[in-house]
Design a protein around this motif. Structure first.
Motif, PDB file in Angstrom:
ATOM      1  N   VAL A   1     -24.663  86.879  45.579  1.00  0.00           N
ATOM      2  CA  VAL A   1     -25.306  88.191  45.512  1.00  0.00           C
ATOM      3  C   VAL A   1     -24.861  88.979  46.736  1.00  0.00           C
ATOM      4  CG1 VAL A   1     -27.493  89.450  45.463  1.00  0.00           C
ATOM      5  CG2 VAL A   1     -27.284  87.250  44.268  1.00  0.00           C
ATOM      6  N   SER A   2     -24.085  90.016  46.498  1.00  0.00           N
ATOM      7  CA  SER A   2     -23.500  90.791  47.594  1.00  0.00           C
ATOM      8  C   SER A   2     -24.194  92.128  47.756  1.00  0.00           C
ATOM      9  CB  SER A   2     -22.012  91.015  47.338  1.00  0.00           C
ATOM     10  OG  SER A   2     -21.464  91.898  48.308  1.00  0.00           O
ATOM     11  N   THR A   3     -24.391  92.536  49.009  1.00  0.00           N
ATOM     12  CA  THR A   3     -24.934  93.865  49.298  1.00  0.00           C
ATOM     13  C   THR A   3     -23.963  94.681  50.148  1.00  0.00           C
ATOM     14  OG1 THR A   3     -26.095  93.190  51.325  1.00  0.00           O
ATOM     15  CG2 THR A   3     -27.279  92.915  49.239  1.00  0.00           C
ATOM     16  N   VAL A   4     -22.766  94.162  50.391  1.00  0.00           N
ATOM     17  CA  VAL A   4     -21.774  94.917  51.154  1.00  0.00           C
ATOM     18  C   VAL A   4     -21.255  96.065  50.295  1.00  0.00           C
ATOM     19  CG1 VAL A   4     -21.109  92.854  52.454  1.00  0.00           C
ATOM     20  CG2 VAL A   4     -19.801  93.502  50.416  1.00  0.00           C
ATOM     21  N   PRO A   5     -20.636  97.093  50.881  1.00  0.00           N
ATOM     22  CA  PRO A   5     -20.083  98.177  50.061  1.00  0.00           C
ATOM     23  C   PRO A   5     -19.207  97.625  48.938  1.00  0.00           C
ATOM     24  CG  PRO A   5     -20.016  98.799  52.367  1.00  0.00           C
ATOM     25  CD  PRO A   5     -20.468  97.367  52.326  1.00  0.00           C
ATOM     26  N   PHE A   6     -19.364  98.183  47.747  1.00  0.00           N
ATOM     27  CA  PHE A   6     -18.726  97.629  46.556  1.00  0.00           C
ATOM     28  C   PHE A   6     -17.209  97.477  46.697  1.00  0.00           C
ATOM     29  CE2 PHE A   6     -17.419  97.831  41.998  1.00  0.00           C
ATOM     30  CZ  PHE A   6     -18.009  96.632  41.618  1.00  0.00           C
ATOM     31  N   PRO A   7     -16.492  98.483  47.214  1.00  0.00           N
ATOM     32  CA  PRO A   7     -15.051  98.284  47.358  1.00  0.00           C
ATOM     33  C   PRO A   7     -14.701  97.160  48.329  1.00  0.00           C
ATOM     34  CG  PRO A   7     -15.718 100.396  48.304  1.00  0.00           C
ATOM     35  CD  PRO A   7     -16.890  99.874  47.546  1.00  0.00           C
ATOM     36  N   THR A   8     -15.545  96.917  49.320  1.00  0.00           N
ATOM     37  CA  THR A   8     -15.314  95.801  50.247  1.00  0.00           C
ATOM     38  C   THR A   8     -15.406  94.477  49.508  1.00  0.00           C
ATOM     39  OG1 THR A   8     -16.234  97.069  52.094  1.00  0.00           O
ATOM     40  CG2 THR A   8     -16.131  94.681  52.363  1.00  0.00           C
ATOM     41  N   LEU A   9     -16.405  94.348  48.633  1.00  0.00           N
ATOM     42  CA  LEU A   9     -16.537  93.126  47.835  1.00  0.00           C
ATOM     43  C   LEU A   9     -15.320  92.930  46.940  1.00  0.00           C
ATOM     44  CD1 LEU A   9     -18.172  90.699  46.769  1.00  0.00           C
ATOM     45  CD2 LEU A   9     -19.193  92.273  45.099  1.00  0.00           C
ATOM     46  N   LEU A  10     -14.843  94.004  46.311  1.00  0.00           N
ATOM     47  CA  LEU A  10     -13.677  93.892  45.435  1.00  0.00           C
ATOM     48  C   LEU A  10     -12.474  93.362  46.211  1.00  0.00           C
ATOM     49  CD1 LEU A  10     -13.948  97.191  43.326  1.00  0.00           C
ATOM     50  CD2 LEU A  10     -14.744  94.893  42.733  1.00  0.00           C
ATOM     51  N   ARG A  11     -12.293  93.847  47.432  1.00  0.00           N
ATOM     52  CA  ARG A  11     -11.171  93.366  48.246  1.00  0.00           C
ATOM     53  C   ARG A  11     -11.328  91.888  48.567  1.00  0.00           C
ATOM     54  NH1 ARG A  11     -12.745  97.762  51.546  1.00  0.00           N
ATOM     55  NH2 ARG A  11     -11.850  99.708  50.762  1.00  0.00           N
ATOM     56  N   LYS A  12     -12.539  91.502  48.931  1.00  0.00           N
ATOM     57  CA  LYS A  12     -12.759  90.109  49.331  1.00  0.00           C
ATOM     58  C   LYS A  12     -12.621  89.157  48.147  1.00  0.00           C
ATOM     59  CE  LYS A  12     -15.609  91.302  53.342  1.00  0.00           C
ATOM     60  NZ  LYS A  12     -14.644  90.860  54.360  1.00  0.00           N
ATOM     61  N   CYS A  13     -12.823  89.687  46.949  1.00  0.00           N
ATOM     62  CA  CYS A  13     -12.630  88.877  45.741  1.00  0.00           C
ATOM     63  C   CYS A  13     -11.188  88.934  45.237  1.00  0.00           C
ATOM     64  CB  CYS A  13     -13.575  89.334  44.641  1.00  0.00           C
ATOM     65  SG  CYS A  13     -15.322  88.976  44.969  1.00  0.00           S
ATOM     66  N   GLY A  14     -10.346  89.710  45.921  1.00  0.00           N
ATOM     67  CA  GLY A  14      -8.941  89.797  45.540  1.00  0.00           C
ATOM     68  C   GLY A  14      -8.688  90.575  44.271  1.00  0.00           C
ATOM     69  N   LEU A  15      -9.585  91.505  43.926  1.00  0.00           N
ATOM     70  CA  LEU A  15      -9.429  92.290  42.709  1.00  0.00           C
ATOM     71  C   LEU A  15      -8.647  93.573  42.989  1.00  0.00           C
ATOM     72  CD1 LEU A  15     -12.960  92.008  41.060  1.00  0.00           C
ATOM     73  CD2 LEU A  15     -10.903  90.709  40.516  1.00  0.00           C
ATOM     74  N   ASP A  16      -7.751  93.923  42.107  1.00  0.00           N
ATOM     75  CA  ASP A  16      -7.030  95.187  42.208  1.00  0.00           C
ATOM     76  C   ASP A  16      -7.914  96.320  41.705  1.00  0.00           C
ATOM     77  OD1 ASP A  16      -4.682  94.005  43.176  1.00  0.00           O
ATOM     78  OD2 ASP A  16      -3.972  93.555  41.144  1.00  0.00           O
ATOM     79  N   PHE A  17      -7.922  97.420  42.420  1.00  0.00           N
ATOM     80  CA  PHE A  17      -8.687  98.593  41.992  1.00  0.00           C
ATOM     81  C   PHE A  17      -8.117  99.822  42.684  1.00  0.00           C
ATOM     82  CE2 PHE A  17     -10.601  97.266  45.916  1.00  0.00           C
ATOM     83  CZ  PHE A  17     -11.088  98.410  46.527  1.00  0.00           C
ATOM     84  N   ASP A  18      -8.470 100.974  42.167  1.00  0.00           N
ATOM     85  CA  ASP A  18      -8.011 102.243  42.720  1.00  0.00           C
ATOM     86  C   ASP A  18      -8.913 102.639  43.886  1.00  0.00           C
ATOM     87  OD1 ASP A  18      -7.121 104.767  43.289  1.00  0.00           O
ATOM     88  OD2 ASP A  18      -7.352 105.561  41.259  1.00  0.00           O
ATOM     89  N   GLU A  19      -8.384 102.543  45.105  1.00  0.00           N
ATOM     90  CA  GLU A  19      -9.175 102.867  46.293  1.00  0.00           C
ATOM     91  C   GLU A  19      -9.701 104.308  46.256  1.00  0.00           C
ATOM     92  OE1 GLU A  19      -9.925 101.098  49.083  1.00  0.00           O
ATOM     93  OE2 GLU A  19      -8.680  99.285  48.920  1.00  0.00           O
ATOM     94  N   SER A  20      -8.931 105.208  45.630  1.00  0.00           N
ATOM     95  CA  SER A  20      -9.329 106.618  45.615  1.00  0.00           C
ATOM     96  C   SER A  20     -10.582 106.861  44.781  1.00  0.00           C
ATOM     97  CB  SER A  20      -8.182 107.482  45.082  1.00  0.00           C
ATOM     98  OG  SER A  20      -7.939 107.228  43.713  1.00  0.00           O
ATOM     99  N   ALA A  21     -10.985 105.870  43.983  1.00  0.00           N
ATOM    100  CA  ALA A  21     -12.195 106.026  43.167  1.00  0.00           C
ATOM    101  C   ALA A  21     -13.455 105.944  44.014  1.00  0.00           C
ATOM    102  CB  ALA A  21     -12.233 104.959  42.072  1.00  0.00           C
ATOM    103  N   TYR A  22     -13.363 105.350  45.191  1.00  0.00           N
ATOM    104  CA  TYR A  22     -14.551 105.098  46.012  1.00  0.00           C
ATOM    105  C   TYR A  22     -14.444 105.855  47.330  1.00  0.00           C
ATOM    106  CZ  TYR A  22     -15.275 101.420  42.594  1.00  0.00           C
ATOM    107  OH  TYR A  22     -15.454 100.735  41.420  1.00  0.00           O
ATOM    108  N   THR A  23     -15.051 107.026  47.363  1.00  0.00           N
ATOM    109  CA  THR A  23     -15.071 107.818  48.587  1.00  0.00           C
ATOM    110  C   THR A  23     -16.513 108.023  49.033  1.00  0.00           C
ATOM    111  OG1 THR A  23     -15.096 109.930  47.387  1.00  0.00           O
ATOM    112  CG2 THR A  23     -12.932 108.991  47.946  1.00  0.00           C
TER     113      THR A  23
END
Length: 412
Positions: free
Chosen positions: A240-262
């Motif tokens: 159960v993570s409460t860190v900023p969502f894009p930070t969690l995605l990075r730590k899980c090694g998931l590819d995503f569009d960084e520009s979506a999260y500002t």
């Protein structure tokens, strides 16, 4: 075992509600996240203004029952807007009758001629369509652009959800005679010794041995249900993570569009003075004028009944602004506080500052779509993201606690 990342309100609440064995790891040396309290001389400040307005009795009881009743203040909210040298009651759109006659007529005419029929696709377009050009451009647009530090066309129509003080034409006109400036937090509760008392209340339900400070999540191996921190490797049943969502995605090694999260970031100055100032009734004041550095100034002394002025002052920045000259902004703050009449001959005797990043997330169709897709993908691997930043949303502290409760029920 459930591994909880982050010992802020959301993470602590999940562990307190859950019937599972929980371990919390927190990268900072203290619990609380942004909900922390600073004490300097005679002053009590939070990292920023944290006030509690409960809509769910079970959440209120959960939070408050371990705090002595005499330590909780029940405050009727009083807030105003500094507009062209005078104070207008908040919300602006409900109080246009307090403006000078010419501006009032402009606002009223634009309100009734606004094209409010079709669906809008940005926050700015919604403001024009709902309230007309004058109300939008006199307050709603300049204030929110200072707050979010972005063009409001970058935000989704419903970026503020239930927290935006909507009002229809009939409500606005009725308010000319019978003022009823209600919003989602017309009253609020506040612990007289600071918001950290809320954190302490929740944490008191958790075994202290299960809260591990100075431990940071580095990566997650989703197929094996394994987390790696700066101290060890942890096997989990649920994460159960409460860190900023894009930070969690990075730590899980998931590819995503960084520009979506500002997002924006907010510089908060907490300032203590040697005596009471002229402002005696407002809990906070909004400042839409782009020439003034701050967008909001709050008065702890008016909330807790202190005999010396105690302020929090908030300044919004775009996340792309990498460096902030603290001393330069400190001087601008003091100068502008004098310009608007909050400071006169009071002397600054104590101070503190903090930069919060992220502070307010920018909610867009792109971020909402990607977030929902990624949350489903993570949940398939028993990874869940909650909280204001974990869910990348605009919400209250009560909402964070309720989200933690609902997840705990599902996973317990």
């Amino acid at each position: 075992m459930d591994l909880v990342i982050g010992a802020g309100i959301s993470g602590l609440s999940y562990a307190a509600f859950s019937k599972n064995d929980c371990l919390i790891v927190e990268k900072d040396p203290l619990i609380g996240g942004y909900c922390r309290t600073v004490r300097e001389k005679d002053y009590v400040w939070d990292y920023s203004g944290h006030f509690f307005h409960f809509q769910r009795p079970e959440i209120k009881d959960f939070v408050m029952e371990r705090i002595p009743a005499e330590d909780i203040l029940n405050v009727v909210k009083h807030t105003q807007i500094y507009y062209k040298g005078k104070l207008v009651d908040y919300p602006f759109q409900m109080n246009i009758h307090q403006l000078d006659k010419e501006e009032f007529v402009d606002c009223l005419y634009d309100l009734f001629t606004a094209e409010n029929g079709g669906k809008t696709d940005t926050f700015k377009k919604m403001l024009y369509a709902k309230f007309g050009k004058s109300i939008a451009e006199k307050f709603l647009i300049p204030y929110n652009e200072k707050l979010y530090a972005t063009d409001l066309d970058n935000l989704d129509t419903d970026a503020m959800g239930r927290f935006f003080p909507y009002a229809d034409k009939e409500q606005i006109v009725r308010n000319f005679r019978n003022s009823e400036n209600r919003s989602y937090n017309a009253t609020f509760l506040y612990p007289k010794y600071g918001a950290e008392k809320i954190v302490d209340s929740i944490a008191s339900r958790i075994d202290p041995e299960k809260i591990c400070l100075n431990e940071e999540l580095l990566s997650v191996d989703t197929p094996t249900g394994t987390a790696h921190t700066n101290k060890r490797t942890i096997k989990f049943d649920n994460l159960v993570s409460t860190v900023p969502f894009p930070t969690l995605l990075r730590k899980c090694g998931l590819d995503f569009d960084e520009s979506a999260y500002t997002c924006n970031k907010v510089l908060v100055f907490n300032l203590g003075f040697d005596k009471k100032g002229r402002e005696r009734k407002n809990n906070w004041i909004y400042f839409p004028d782009p020439e003034l550095v701050f967008y909001r100034v709050g008065f702890y002394d008016n909330i807790i009944g202190q005999d010396k002025m105690s302020l929090y002052v908030e300044i919004g920045f775009n996340q792309l602004e990498k460096t902030i000259d603290i001393e330069n902004y400190r001087q601008k703050v003091l100068s502008d506080l004098k310009k608007v009449g909050i400071l006169n001959n009071e002397h600054l005797v104590a101070e503190h500052h903090v930069v919060m990043e992220p502070a307010y997330v920018h909610i867009t169709q792109q971020s909402e779509t990607d977030k929902n897709e990624k949350k489903k993908l993570l949940a398939a691997n028993n990874i869940y993201s909650i909280g204001r930043y974990g869910s990348w949303t605009y919400c209250s502290l009560e909402d964070n606690i309720y989200e933690a409760l609902e997840l705990a029920k599902r996973l317990s």
